[in-house]
Design a protein around this motif. Sequence first.
Motif, short mmCIF file in Angstrom:
data_model
loop_
_atom_site.label_atom_id
_atom_site.label_comp_id
_atom_site.label_asym_id
_atom_site.label_seq_id
_atom_site.Cartn_x
_atom_site.Cartn_y
_atom_site.Cartn_z
N ARG A 1 0.80 -1.23 0.00
CA ARG A 1 0.00 0.00 0.00
C ARG A 1 0.83 1.28 0.00
NH1 ARG A 1 -2.71 -3.95 2.77
NH2 ARG A 1 -4.99 -4.07 2.47
N PHE A 2 2.06 1.16 0.49
CA PHE A 2 2.90 2.35 0.62
C PHE A 2 4.21 2.12 -0.13
CE2 PHE A 2 0.24 2.04 4.38
CZ PHE A 2 -0.32 3.30 4.46
N PRO A 3 4.43 2.78 -1.25
CA PRO A 3 5.70 2.62 -2.00
C PRO A 3 6.83 3.36 -1.30
CG PRO A 3 4.28 4.23 -3.08
CD PRO A 3 3.49 3.70 -1.93
N ILE A 4 7.76 2.59 -0.71
CA ILE A 4 8.90 3.18 -0.01
C ILE A 4 10.13 2.98 -0.88
CG2 ILE A 4 10.31 3.12 2.08
CD1 ILE A 4 7.89 2.01 3.57
N SER A 5 10.66 4.08 -1.41
CA SER A 5 11.84 4.02 -2.28
C SER A 5 12.38 5.44 -2.43
CB SER A 5 11.46 3.44 -3.64
OG SER A 5 10.76 4.41 -4.40
N PRO A 6 13.56 5.58 -3.06
CA PRO A 6 14.10 6.94 -3.27
C PRO A 6 13.34 7.74 -4.33
CG PRO A 6 15.85 5.27 -3.30
CD PRO A 6 14.55 4.55 -3.37
N ASP A 7 12.41 7.15 -5.05
CA ASP A 7 11.69 7.88 -6.09
C ASP A 7 10.96 9.09 -5.51
OD1 ASP A 7 12.61 5.94 -7.72
OD2 ASP A 7 10.69 4.90 -7.98
N GLN A 8 10.87 10.12 -6.34
CA GLN A 8 10.26 11.38 -5.88
C GLN A 8 8.79 11.21 -5.54
OE1 GLN A 8 10.87 14.56 -8.61
NE2 GLN A 8 9.83 16.10 -7.34
N ASP A 9 8.08 10.37 -6.29
CA ASP A 9 6.65 10.20 -6.07
C ASP A 9 6.35 9.19 -4.97
OD1 ASP A 9 6.20 11.99 -8.09
OD2 ASP A 9 6.00 10.42 -9.64
N HIS A 10 7.40 8.56 -4.43
CA HIS A 10 7.20 7.56 -3.39
C HIS A 10 7.52 8.14 -2.02
CE1 HIS A 10 7.70 3.97 -6.38
NE2 HIS A 10 6.69 4.75 -6.67
N ILE A 11 7.39 7.29 -1.01
CA ILE A 11 7.77 7.72 0.35
C ILE A 11 9.29 7.58 0.44
CG2 ILE A 11 7.44 7.28 2.80
CD1 ILE A 11 4.78 5.97 2.13
N LYS B 1 26.99 -2.51 8.61
CA LYS B 1 25.57 -2.18 8.62
C LYS B 1 25.07 -2.01 7.18
CE LYS B 1 26.13 2.84 9.04
NZ LYS B 1 25.78 4.05 9.84
N ALA B 2 23.74 -2.09 7.06
CA ALA B 2 23.07 -1.88 5.77
C ALA B 2 22.06 -0.76 5.95
CB ALA B 2 22.38 -3.15 5.31
N VAL B 3 22.07 0.21 5.01
CA VAL B 3 21.13 1.35 5.05
C VAL B 3 20.43 1.39 3.69
CG1 VAL B 3 20.84 3.81 5.37
CG2 VAL B 3 22.64 2.57 6.64
N GLN B 4 19.12 1.25 3.71
CA GLN B 4 18.36 1.22 2.45
C GLN B 4 17.02 1.92 2.63
OE1 GLN B 4 17.85 -2.65 0.72
NE2 GLN B 4 19.96 -3.30 1.14
N GLN B 5 16.55 2.58 1.55
CA GLN B 5 15.19 3.11 1.49
C GLN B 5 14.32 2.05 0.81
OE1 GLN B 5 16.56 6.85 -0.46
NE2 GLN B 5 15.13 7.85 0.97
N ASN B 6 14.28 0.92 1.46
CA ASN B 6 13.63 -0.25 0.87
C ASN B 6 13.07 -1.12 1.98
OD1 ASN B 6 12.98 -2.64 -0.41
ND2 ASN B 6 14.70 -2.53 -1.83
N ILE B 7 11.78 -1.41 1.92
CA ILE B 7 11.15 -2.18 3.00
C ILE B 7 11.63 -3.62 3.01
CG2 ILE B 7 9.13 -3.00 1.71
CD1 ILE B 7 7.45 -2.20 4.21
#
Length: 868
Positions: free
Chosen positions: A89-99, A115-121
């Motif tokens: 339901r919630f698009p989590i990513s670096p894209d501008q239109d996403h969260i 460590k790992a750091v990601q804008q990815n669920i």
Amino acid sequence: MAAASSSATATNIMLAIYEKKTNSIDLYRPLRQYISYTYSEREAVNLEDDLSTVKDLRSDIERVADPSPTTRRDLLISYFKALCLIETRFPISPDQDHINSIQFTWFDAFKQKQKAVQQNIHLEKAAILFNLGAVYSQLGLSYDRTTVEGRRLASHAFIAAAGAFAFLRDNASTKASMGNSTTVDLSVECAGMLERLMLAQAQECVFENTIAKGSTPGVCSKISRQVGLYYEEALAALNAAPLKDHFEKAWIAHVQLKAALFYAEACYRYGLELHEKEEIAEEIARLKSGVSALAEAKKSSKGAPAQILDAISKLEVNLNRNLDRAMKENDRVYLMRVPSPSSLASLPAFSMVKPMQMNDVLDASKEKMFASLVPDSSAKALSRYTEMVDDVIRTQAEKLQQGSELTRVRLKEMDLPDSILALEGNFSLPEDLKNEVEKVQASGGPAGLEAEIQQLRDLRRVNQELLLQTEELLQKEAAEDAQFRSQFGTRWTRPQSGTLTKNLQERLNKFAANLKQAGESDVRIERSVREHSALMSILNHRPIEAALPSLSRPMMSLDANEDAIVGGLKQSLRQLETLGAQRAGLEDMLKEMKRKDDILPKLMTSTGSYEDLFRKEIAKYDHISEEIAQNIEAQEQLLMQIQAQNEEFGAVFNLEDYKASREKCYKQIQAALAKCKEIKDNINEGLKFYVTLQDAINNIKQQCSDFVMTRNIQCREMMEDVQRQMAGFSFQERKSAGPYPSVGQPSPTPRPSPQQIAEPQSTSHPSSQSPYYRPPEQPMHGYGRPAPPYTAPQQPPPYHVPPSAAAPYPPPHAQQRAPAGHEYGQPAYPGWRGPYYNAPAEQSGSLPRPPYTVPNPYHPHQSGYYKQ
């Protein structure tokens, strides 16, 4: 040596995994902003509780691990389900239109500096799955493994841990490792190694319980060997990239020693079984192999726990003691050649554990969180899946319906089960024919026709009596008038009755002719009933099936196999009925499956291909589709068998002759029904005719009564005048106006003129002389073609008799005007052959004014019924 001498079970050292660490993040605000922007502020308000729940779950994950592993396990499962709902339901990513304001950070469980750091669920989900497996492993270590129950619970916990790591490997590791920032602990290789390690420890617990139960050496050897295999698989993964050099040496030493320990334990247990079988040569080879494995493992034992080393030493002592004993016995007794260890077959192994299936544990499709948010992609996918299901349901339902229809048609062609029922005396008429027979029987049947004919006789008699009474009224009045005319001679100046009642008398004559013709029609009906009583007598059978021919057994039989033929055919029909019931159940099952088939929650939690999900879900219908196909195939084979059996049945029981006699009986019943209906229709029409004619006669009788009453009044008045004239009285007022005053002229005793003595108007007077008359409230038309009205519209009476104390009869009351189109002079009802009323309609024309000079529109001989 006894099994108890083994020292492998003395060790209780196992491994547990620590959880991964993370940094704090805020999920509440970004998710709420997305709902408000994409859907509405109102939707965001409605989902406030769900957002708060997610926030609380993430905060609990970030805190120090709960001292209770079970509480921590439940927390991780709940949060993972929430992540599955968030992902769709919630698009989590670096894209501008996403969260793009959320960054997940997780540290390696084995090297905390990485460590790992990601804008990815996907990273978040993989880390939670890793921690779930770690908590399960900690739960396994928490049980008291010195008891049988403790070891059983520990084994289940390690199995669950293996399931969590297997789920991580198959569903999340690849997705979490796609970015540049990753950690080794979430790799496919590490998840696979941890799964093998947990299975090894679960199998080890089973082995300890097997020893405690005193199982045979052969069983213990197989279970022990599988423990060693699991450890060997984990050791192989640890020694390969990317895990090589990622774990501490103590980890590798632990796994290596456990692998060698349980291999040697298996050799030891297997040697005991070989010794019992006196297979000394192989026993020596197996024991040497176990000793060699332990010696090799001790070379790499640096950093290993002392308990494991102590267990290895004890097991090594037991192996050497049994080896020495076996070699001495072989040298002294058996003298067998000892094979080399490399030439031996692999030790048999048997796994008692497998990873827990986590799909049900982690299934989020039943969760209600964010249920009101349905993305367009999910809605379209649901619509497509629904079409796929509908297509399956429609195809299978058509197969079921075609199967049932095929059965019905084939059985009807073979006259089944009717022929079997006929043999047993349970045969029934076709439904439509049976309904017609029951309808006729309910109305009295052929036997009831006599009662209806008696009604015709009674009504004809009533009409004749009424007609006779009416004629007697006119005859009596005419006789009295003739008597006074003879007595007074020329002084009796009023018109003769015969000139005034001519029209009435003609109508009465016509009614008499109608009754005569109707009586002849009644005679023809009675004659038809008598002539066809034999034909219609078949309808008197109750039930009607008693009139049908029966299918009887042959008089002579060569092999007396009739019962076997009938029994086999009945059995096949019962099987066919069972198949039909199964089809009905399968159709209901299809409908119920479709009703319960809601995959929207699964669509909302699915992170893979929709096509894969569709294939998996639609496969639910494969089983029932296969059952339907089997049912149809079994029915086709059974119908072929029934056809062969029915041919044999028909030949033995002479079925063709029976069918011919049955069809003949059907035709007889149909002919009897047709004749009975024909007679009943004629009787009913006759009854209607007599009722209508009775009303007409009552009406004319009332008119005659009015006429006679008026003539009686005038008679008395004329007698008074004549008597006055004879006494020499003279009335001046009569010289200018004539013998009688005009209507409405003042007069002491007004009387109507002779010209005013006319045919009675359509006025009604109460009369007790017509017991069968009841004035109709509605027009009563005859059956067949409508005829013109009996009389033309009439004017008010031309005479007026004012109420007077000297008047002997009360003044007549106004009679109701006959309704337009009402034909009092009905022609008789139709004859036996053809319609009752086939006369053309009367031509309307100008008619003379009433009262008694109106041409009668009633023509009794216009009806085809009266033609001779």
